[in-house]
Design an enzyme around this catalytic site. Structure first.
Site, PDB file in Angstrom:
ATOM      1  N   ASP A 121       0.823  -1.204   0.000  1.00 12.14           N
ATOM      2  CA  ASP A 121       0.000   0.000   0.000  1.00 12.14           C
ATOM      3  C   ASP A 121       0.860   1.257   0.000  1.00 12.14           C
ATOM      4  O   ASP A 121       1.946   1.297   0.591  1.00 12.14           O
ATOM      5  CB  ASP A 121      -0.886  -0.014   1.249  1.00 12.14           C
ATOM      6  CG  ASP A 121      -1.792   1.195   1.346  1.00 12.14           C
ATOM      7  OD1 ASP A 121      -2.641   1.364   0.451  1.00 12.14           O
ATOM      8  OD2 ASP A 121      -1.652   1.966   2.310  1.00 12.14           O
ATOM      9  N   GLU A 148       1.026  -0.486  -5.170  1.00 17.80           N
ATOM     10  CA  GLU A 148       0.067   0.606  -5.370  1.00 17.80           C
ATOM     11  C   GLU A 148       0.902   1.880  -5.440  1.00 17.80           C
ATOM     12  O   GLU A 148       1.220   2.491  -4.427  1.00 17.80           O
ATOM     13  CB  GLU A 148      -0.939   0.691  -4.229  1.00 17.80           C
ATOM     14  CG  GLU A 148      -2.054   1.683  -4.532  1.00 17.80           C
ATOM     15  CD  GLU A 148      -2.449   2.567  -3.354  1.00 17.80           C
ATOM     16  OE1 GLU A 148      -3.414   3.336  -3.500  1.00 17.80           O
ATOM     17  OE2 GLU A 148      -1.773   2.527  -2.321  1.00 17.80           O
TER      18      GLU A 148
END
Length: 639
Positions: A299, A352
């Site tokens: 993330d 990401e």
């Protein structure tokens, strides 16, 4: 122990959970638990819990350099405990175990004694038969365990019930993998797991560590890989967590211009500190090795890469060269990915990353970050903007459909329509579409077909397949009651059929990361809101993909094609069983000797409003024919 300690202090220890935390042990004939915690600036550390009245004088640990260690006898599994850490200023900090395997269920914040070594895995065949992702279908179903489905009384399903229901559903629907929003322990439901306190503990909301092992094992028995969201970019400032662990900045940067993500209210890991690198590498390896996880989606990579991320001028510290790149984070990510592929050569390491940082999915030894997949955030933003437009205005934004092909093969991309796109007043996927609900469902079918056809692997957050029109509510569950209605049943059937078609057609996934797998046929028809392209596999099989983003049915839409004998309809979003009108071609189309779009031959298609058609190219061109004119049949109702 000495070798492990040296590795830890050099940032190279990748199985730190074996050294630190609480482990079953025996001293003489006495059974108990051995504790080891890193607290370099502590004056004293003890283990406290109900078993000793939370009295920090009863069970002190012994200092060994920067570590505090000790043996406590006769404590049963599930005993709750914390470390009472006395800082240099005399204040006592009550901390959960950074390497703890299990935790109390919120609002409790203590760690719990647990032995994770005895689960009986039965997923050997699945693990042995895994293949590299590059020439395989990958269609990920992204799931938030707390809100996918609940009991009628609103309580969570446990890991085992969730595994049974989710595996059956994913298998029925034809998705190829599941990605879970973070299951690492976290204190606040509303953070969805992205502000966690337990980097080695699956959240106790849904059961025990062994229950989560059962979850993964059961999905593997259904041939479903499991990907975890993992958050090495930042951590929450809850008192029981890593925050100023021994009264000083242990896990976060000490520099105030580097340690805080003010917008998120979190602390940033110190990637330049070897002990922190060892902690994070160990966490990633822990999930891959001990829980048999098949992939890690990292993330907020952009926030790690840039020292000025979310900061104004003068509020960030440049690197040693005066630049904005966080060189320590870059080195950490390379070590992370190198380690992950050593543990599992077929692992999915997914970034990401929302900027144009180069070589994200190239190997570390050639200057890349070492991931093998990256979310295509640019494509996602363009598509969400385009889909929300009234079709009348789409002709002025045709670039939203086509610009992604300018960079589609610069990285190994995943096309994500994720949880981030259906929260914070962004509406549901269906709700983004123009018109009344009938047309919104029609648009959803056409868009999903475009997603499956566009180069790149796929990810879709739970909900669009049932026509979810409420924005995602992490405190509720999906609107499963919608499946009582015929139109939602038809949409559900479409997703199931589309996923099956995607998996069966190698042209849609065999060459996702190279121009050899893609060819534009019509890229510039902004007036009709149409794009047409070919997908190819390594064997040369062709699939013609045509998507109509307008409210008009088009008859005799002529498209220049390669010299095939015919194009045979293979799939359409407008089939009556999906709630469509059945407008698309149903019989093979003979290729005509009529030039169009720079090709010497062409075919004339029927394109349904807001729909997509797929046709297989067959044979070799030998015939001549005549042209026909495009005819706009009608304008579907819009509201």
């Amino acid at each position: 122990m000495a070798d492990q300690t040296q590795l830890y202090h050099s940032g190279s220890l990748t199985d730190g959970w074996r050294l630190f935390g609480a482990h079953p042990a025996t001293e003489g004939d006495v059974h108990g638990w051995w504790f080891n915690v890193w607290a370099p600036h502590a004056k004293a550390v003890s283990v406290v819990g109900d078993f000793n009245g939370w009295d920090l004088t009863v069970d002190p640990l012994t200092q060994k350099g920067e570590f505090w260690q000790g043996f406590l006898p006769d404590l049963p599994v599930y005993t709750s405990y914390k470390y009472a850490i006395t800082g240099e200023d005399g204040r006592v900090h009550y901390k959960a175990d950074p390497y703890g395997f299990h935790t109390e269920t919120r609002p409790g914040t203590a760690s719990k004694l647990y032995d994770i070594e005895h689960f009986s895995w039965t997923d050997e065949d699945f693990r042995r038969n895994k293949q590299p992702v590059y020439h395989q279908p990958l269609n990920i179903y992204e799931v938030h365990l707390g809100s996918w489905r609940k009991h009628e009384n609103g309580e969570f399903l446990d890991y085992r019930d969730m595994a049974r229901q989710l595996a059956a559903y994913v298998k029925e629907m034809g998705y190829t993998a599941v990605e879970l929003l973070p299951v690492t322990e976290h204190p606040l439901d509303d953070s969805w797991g992205y502000q966690c306190t337990g980097y080695f503990a699956p959240t106790s909301r849904f059961g025990t560590p062994e229950d989560f092992m059962w979850f993964v094992n059961h999905l593997h028995e259904s041939n479903i890989p499991v990907i975890l969201d993992w958050v090495p970019a930042h951590f929450c400032k809850d008192e029981q967590g890593l925050y100023e662990f021994d009264g000083t900045c242990c896990y976060e940067y000490a520099d105030p211009r580097k340690r805080e993500h003010a917008g998120w209210g979190t602390r940033v890991f110190d990637y330049g500190r070897p002990e922190v690198v060892s902690f994070l590498l160990s966490s990633a390896r822990f999930w891959l090795e001990m829980y048999h996880i098949d992939g890690i989606r990292v993330d907020a990579v952009a926030s790690m890469l840039y020292l000025d991320y979310g900061r104004q001028d003068g509020q960030w510290t440049p690197n040693i060269h005066g630049g904005r790149e966080n060189l320590e984070a870059v080195e950490f990510l390379r070590k992370l990915n190198t380690m992950a592929f050593e543990v599992d050569p077929n692992v999915l390491m997914i970034a990401e990353e929302s900027t144009a940082w180069p070589l994200v999915t190239k190997p570390a030894d050639v200057g890349g970050l070492g991931f093998n997949l990256k979310w295509n955030m640019g494509w996602m933003n363009d598509m969400c903007h385009y889909l929300k437009l009234d079709p009348w205005f789409r002709q002025d934004h045709h670039r939203d459909l086509t610009f992604s092909m300018m960079y589609a093969f610069s990285e190994n991309y995943v096309l994500p329509i994720s949880h981030d796109e259906v929260v914070h007043m962004k509406g549901s996927v269906v709700g983004k579409m123009p018109g009344d609900y009938e047309n919104q469902l029609r648009c959803t079918r056409g868009f999903y077909a475009y997603l499956l056809a566009h180069p790149g692997k796929k990810l879709l957050f739970m909900g669009p397949e049932i026509g979810q029109w409420h924005e995602w509510d992490s405190n509720g569950q999906l609107d499963w009651y919608l499946l009582e209605h015929e139109e939602n049943q038809q949409l559900h059937a479409f997703f199931k059929a589309a996923n099956a078609f995607y998996k069966a057609e190698s042209a849609l996934w065999d060459i996702d990361f190279d121009w050899q797998g893609f060819e534009w046929l019509v890229s510039d028809d902004n007036h009709n809101n149409v794009v047409v392209f070919l997908r190819r596999d390594q064997a040369g099989n062709e699939l013609l993909c045509a998507v109509n983003f307008s409210p008009n049915d088009y008859e005799n839409y002529r498209v220049g094609v390669p010299p095939r004998k015919r194009y045979v309809p293979a799939f359409t979003t407008d089939a009556p069983e999906f709630g469509g009108s059945g407008f698309a071609d149903t019989k093979p189309l003979t290729v005509k000797d009529t030039p169009s779009h720079g090709k010497e031959q062409s075919v004339a298609l029927r394109l349904p409003a807001f729909g997509a058609v797929f046709l297989r190219g067959e044979g070799s061109f030998t015939k001549r024919g005549s042209a026909t004119k495009v005819k706009k049949v009608k304008n579907r109702k819009r509201s």
